[in-house]
Design a protein around this motif. Structure first.
Motif, mmCIF file in Angstrom:
data_model
loop_
_atom_site.group_PDB
_atom_site.id
_atom_site.type_symbol
_atom_site.label_atom_id
_atom_site.label_comp_id
_atom_site.label_asym_id
_atom_site.label_seq_id
_atom_site.Cartn_x
_atom_site.Cartn_y
_atom_site.Cartn_z
ATOM 1 N N LEU A 1 54.488 -53.103 -15.428
ATOM 2 C CA LEU A 1 54.733 -54.366 -14.722
ATOM 3 C C LEU A 1 55.936 -55.089 -15.320
ATOM 4 C CD1 LEU A 1 51.046 -55.597 -14.350
ATOM 5 C CD2 LEU A 1 52.513 -54.793 -12.495
ATOM 6 N N LYS A 2 56.005 -55.103 -16.644
ATOM 7 C CA LYS A 2 57.129 -55.758 -17.319
ATOM 8 C C LYS A 2 58.443 -55.081 -16.941
ATOM 9 C CE LYS A 2 58.681 -57.210 -21.897
ATOM 10 N NZ LYS A 2 58.436 -57.192 -23.330
ATOM 11 N N ARG A 3 58.437 -53.752 -16.942
ATOM 12 C CA ARG A 3 59.642 -52.997 -16.598
ATOM 13 C C ARG A 3 60.095 -53.290 -15.164
ATOM 14 N NH1 ARG A 3 59.853 -46.444 -17.262
ATOM 15 N NH2 ARG A 3 61.926 -46.136 -16.439
ATOM 16 N N LEU A 4 59.149 -53.558 -14.286
ATOM 17 C CA LEU A 4 59.461 -53.841 -12.881
ATOM 18 C C LEU A 4 59.745 -55.319 -12.625
ATOM 19 C CD1 LEU A 4 56.771 -51.568 -11.187
ATOM 20 C CD2 LEU A 4 59.238 -51.152 -11.284
ATOM 21 N N GLY A 5 59.611 -56.154 -13.661
ATOM 22 C CA GLY A 5 59.857 -57.590 -13.477
ATOM 23 C C GLY A 5 58.751 -58.303 -12.732
ATOM 24 N N ILE A 6 57.521 -57.761 -12.812
ATOM 25 C CA ILE A 6 56.376 -58.361 -12.108
ATOM 26 C C ILE A 6 55.585 -59.213 -13.089
ATOM 27 C CG2 ILE A 6 54.195 -57.873 -10.920
ATOM 28 C CD1 ILE A 6 55.512 -55.302 -9.856
ATOM 29 N N ASP A 7 55.355 -60.458 -12.724
ATOM 30 C CA ASP A 7 54.584 -61.380 -13.547
ATOM 31 C C ASP A 7 53.126 -60.900 -13.592
ATOM 32 O OD1 ASP A 7 53.259 -63.485 -14.751
ATOM 33 O OD2 ASP A 7 54.036 -65.018 -13.389
ATOM 34 N N PRO A 8 52.572 -60.606 -14.777
ATOM 35 C CA PRO A 8 51.168 -60.175 -14.851
ATOM 36 C C PRO A 8 50.191 -61.204 -14.284
ATOM 37 C CG PRO A 8 52.282 -59.796 -16.945
ATOM 38 C CD PRO A 8 53.220 -60.589 -16.090
ATOM 39 N N LEU A 9 50.622 -62.474 -14.217
ATOM 40 C CA LEU A 9 49.759 -63.512 -13.638
ATOM 41 C C LEU A 9 49.661 -63.394 -12.117
ATOM 42 C CD1 LEU A 9 50.732 -66.611 -15.796
ATOM 43 C CD2 LEU A 9 48.732 -65.130 -16.020
ATOM 44 N N ALA A 10 50.471 -62.510 -11.531
ATOM 45 C CA ALA A 10 50.406 -62.274 -10.083
ATOM 46 C C ALA A 10 49.494 -61.109 -9.753
ATOM 47 C CB ALA A 10 51.806 -62.010 -9.537
ATOM 48 N N VAL A 11 48.730 -60.621 -10.768
ATOM 49 C CA VAL A 11 47.963 -59.383 -10.609
ATOM 50 C C VAL A 11 46.481 -59.613 -10.897
ATOM 51 C CG1 VAL A 11 47.719 -57.008 -11.447
ATOM 52 C CG2 VAL A 11 49.999 -58.036 -11.282
ATOM 53 N N TYR A 12 45.643 -58.933 -10.110
ATOM 54 C CA TYR A 12 44.196 -58.893 -10.325
ATOM 55 C C TYR A 12 43.791 -57.427 -10.272
ATOM 56 C CZ TYR A 12 39.177 -59.669 -9.476
ATOM 57 O OH TYR A 12 37.797 -59.664 -9.568
ATOM 58 N N GLY A 13 43.021 -56.972 -11.264
ATOM 59 C CA GLY A 13 42.602 -55.574 -11.295
ATOM 60 C C GLY A 13 41.101 -55.430 -11.206
ATOM 61 N N THR A 14 40.642 -54.453 -10.431
ATOM 62 C CA THR A 14 39.199 -54.248 -10.280
ATOM 63 C C THR A 14 38.887 -52.772 -10.023
ATOM 64 O OG1 THR A 14 37.216 -55.144 -9.220
ATOM 65 C CG2 THR A 14 39.089 -54.654 -7.769
ATOM 66 N N LEU A 15 37.608 -52.482 -9.955
ATOM 67 C CA LEU A 15 37.117 -51.117 -9.760
ATOM 68 C C LEU A 15 36.250 -51.038 -8.509
ATOM 69 C CD1 LEU A 15 35.871 -50.593 -13.423
ATOM 70 C CD2 LEU A 15 38.023 -49.776 -12.482
ATOM 71 N N CYS A 16 36.207 -49.868 -7.909
ATOM 72 C CA CYS A 16 35.261 -49.633 -6.808
ATOM 73 C C CYS A 16 33.845 -49.524 -7.380
ATOM 74 C CB CYS A 16 35.609 -48.338 -6.076
ATOM 75 S SG CYS A 16 37.254 -48.289 -5.350
ATOM 76 N N VAL A 17 33.682 -48.668 -8.405
ATOM 77 C CA VAL A 17 32.388 -48.477 -9.058
ATOM 78 C C VAL A 17 32.350 -49.402 -10.272
ATOM 79 C CG1 VAL A 17 30.863 -46.840 -10.232
ATOM 80 C CG2 VAL A 17 32.272 -46.063 -8.303
ATOM 81 N N LYS A 18 31.626 -50.485 -10.143
ATOM 82 C CA LYS A 18 31.605 -51.481 -11.202
ATOM 83 C C LYS A 18 30.521 -51.215 -12.247
ATOM 84 C CE LYS A 18 33.568 -55.056 -8.247
ATOM 85 N NZ LYS A 18 34.483 -54.100 -7.700
ATOM 86 N N CYS A 19 29.563 -50.399 -11.895
ATOM 87 C CA CYS A 19 28.482 -50.120 -12.833
ATOM 88 C C CYS A 19 28.784 -48.863 -13.639
ATOM 89 C CB CYS A 19 27.161 -49.954 -12.096
ATOM 90 S SG CYS A 19 26.455 -51.544 -11.641
ATOM 91 N N PRO A 20 28.521 -48.904 -14.949
ATOM 92 C CA PRO A 20 28.774 -47.742 -15.803
ATOM 93 C C PRO A 20 27.683 -46.687 -15.659
ATOM 94 C CG PRO A 20 27.952 -49.569 -17.116
ATOM 95 C CD PRO A 20 28.085 -50.072 -15.722
ATOM 96 N N VAL A 21 27.709 -45.994 -14.535
ATOM 97 C CA VAL A 21 26.722 -44.939 -14.283
ATOM 98 C C VAL A 21 27.266 -43.609 -14.811
ATOM 99 C CG1 VAL A 21 25.620 -46.039 -12.299
ATOM 100 C CG2 VAL A 21 27.654 -44.669 -11.938
ATOM 101 N N ALA A 22 26.373 -42.691 -15.139
ATOM 102 C CA ALA A 22 26.779 -41.404 -15.719
ATOM 103 C C ALA A 22 27.702 -40.632 -14.784
ATOM 104 C CB ALA A 22 25.542 -40.581 -16.046
ATOM 105 N N ASP A 23 27.441 -40.737 -13.500
ATOM 106 C CA ASP A 23 28.241 -40.049 -12.486
ATOM 107 C C ASP A 23 28.585 -41.090 -11.414
ATOM 108 O OD1 ASP A 23 29.170 -38.653 -10.311
ATOM 109 O OD2 ASP A 23 27.635 -37.094 -10.392
ATOM 110 N N PRO A 24 29.873 -41.333 -11.142
ATOM 111 C CA PRO A 24 30.236 -42.354 -10.151
ATOM 112 C C PRO A 24 29.589 -42.160 -8.785
ATOM 113 C CG PRO A 24 32.172 -41.657 -11.360
ATOM 114 C CD PRO A 24 31.046 -40.745 -11.780
ATOM 115 N N SER A 25 29.200 -40.904 -8.469
ATOM 116 C CA SER A 25 28.554 -40.666 -7.166
ATOM 117 C C SER A 25 27.164 -41.294 -7.092
ATOM 118 C CB SER A 25 28.475 -39.166 -6.877
ATOM 119 O OG SER A 25 27.585 -38.538 -7.774
ATOM 120 N N LEU A 26 26.619 -41.715 -8.249
ATOM 121 C CA LEU A 26 25.304 -42.367 -8.270
ATOM 122 C C LEU A 26 25.385 -43.856 -7.910
ATOM 123 C CD1 LEU A 26 23.887 -40.833 -11.586
ATOM 124 C CD2 LEU A 26 23.345 -40.138 -9.242
ATOM 125 N N ALA A 27 26.578 -44.377 -7.803
ATOM 126 C CA ALA A 27 26.734 -45.801 -7.479
ATOM 127 C C ALA A 27 26.147 -46.085 -6.101
ATOM 128 C CB ALA A 27 28.199 -46.192 -7.514
#
Length: 201
Positions: free
Chosen positions: A81-107
């Motif tokens: 992001l820094k290399r691209l000149g993008i302000d990190p405050l303009a970014v939100y990061g998330t996951l599809c599988v939010k639960c720490p399950v042994a296999d993501p297919s169990l979500a």
């Protein structure tokens, strides 16, 4: 006395923070995924970010901290992001599988569907979809007025009337091997041009 644009923006931000906090409480209380006593891995970043980073499932470092993009992938993204000149405050990061399950297919499908709520709250201008597993979840989600996003790395695509999508390789698979790094960077740097073209308001 008339309400100013700044006051309106502040009200929208306050609402987004409230709604993300409510979503966090729902996730923490969710009984659907077999995660035992482990906490869900939450999204992080600006509640009204222009850019949403979407990855499929958490790594051990993210599970340990309970935060998406914690660890090596987060460090690599901050450098990018820094290399691209993008302000990190303009970014939100998330996951599809939010639960720490042994296999993501169990979500649980209801848990995967929470990405729709997160998109509605943050309302990003672009979703950077990291990897084909995340893309499959996004395309299967019932996002209002959305178009199917094609599995084409490095191409900006229309996603909804108010947002676009950029598909890139999964950052987690792109950290150790030179060709994989290059493939990720080639697709991800398109985001820099997109960000530079944003209007200044």
């Amino acid at each position: 006395m008339p309400v100013t644009d700044d006051e309106i923006r502040e009200k929208y931000l306050e609402r987004a923070i409230r709604e993300l906090n409510a979503l966090t409480r729902e996730l923490q209380a969710c009984p659907h995924c077999p995660r035992g006593n482990l906490a869900p891995v939450l999204g992080s970043g600006h509640p009204q970010a222009d850019i949403m980073l979407l990855k499929h499932s958490p790594l051990p470092s993210e599970i340990e901290e309970g935060v998406a993009f914690y660890g090596r992938s987060g460090g690599a993204l901050m450098k990018s992001l820094k290399r691209l000149g993008i302000d990190p405050l303009a970014v939100y990061g998330t996951l599809c599988v939010k639960c720490p399950v042994a296999d993501p297919s169990l979500a649980d499908p209801a848990c995967l569907a929470r990405i729709v709520d997160e998109l509605a709250i943050v309302a990003p201008r672009i979703v950077v979809v990291m990897g084909l597993d995340a893309l499959a979840v996004l395309n299967d989600a019932d996002v209002p007025l959305s178009r199917r996003v094609e599995p084409t790395f490095g191409a900006i695509q229309r996603f909804t009337p108010s947002s676009q999508a950029l598909v890139v390789p999964n950052i987690d698979d792109s950290l150790d091997e030179e060709d994989a790094k290059r493939e990720f960077w080639t697709a991800f740097r398109v985001l820099g041009d997109w960000y530079a073209d944003l209007p200044p308001y």
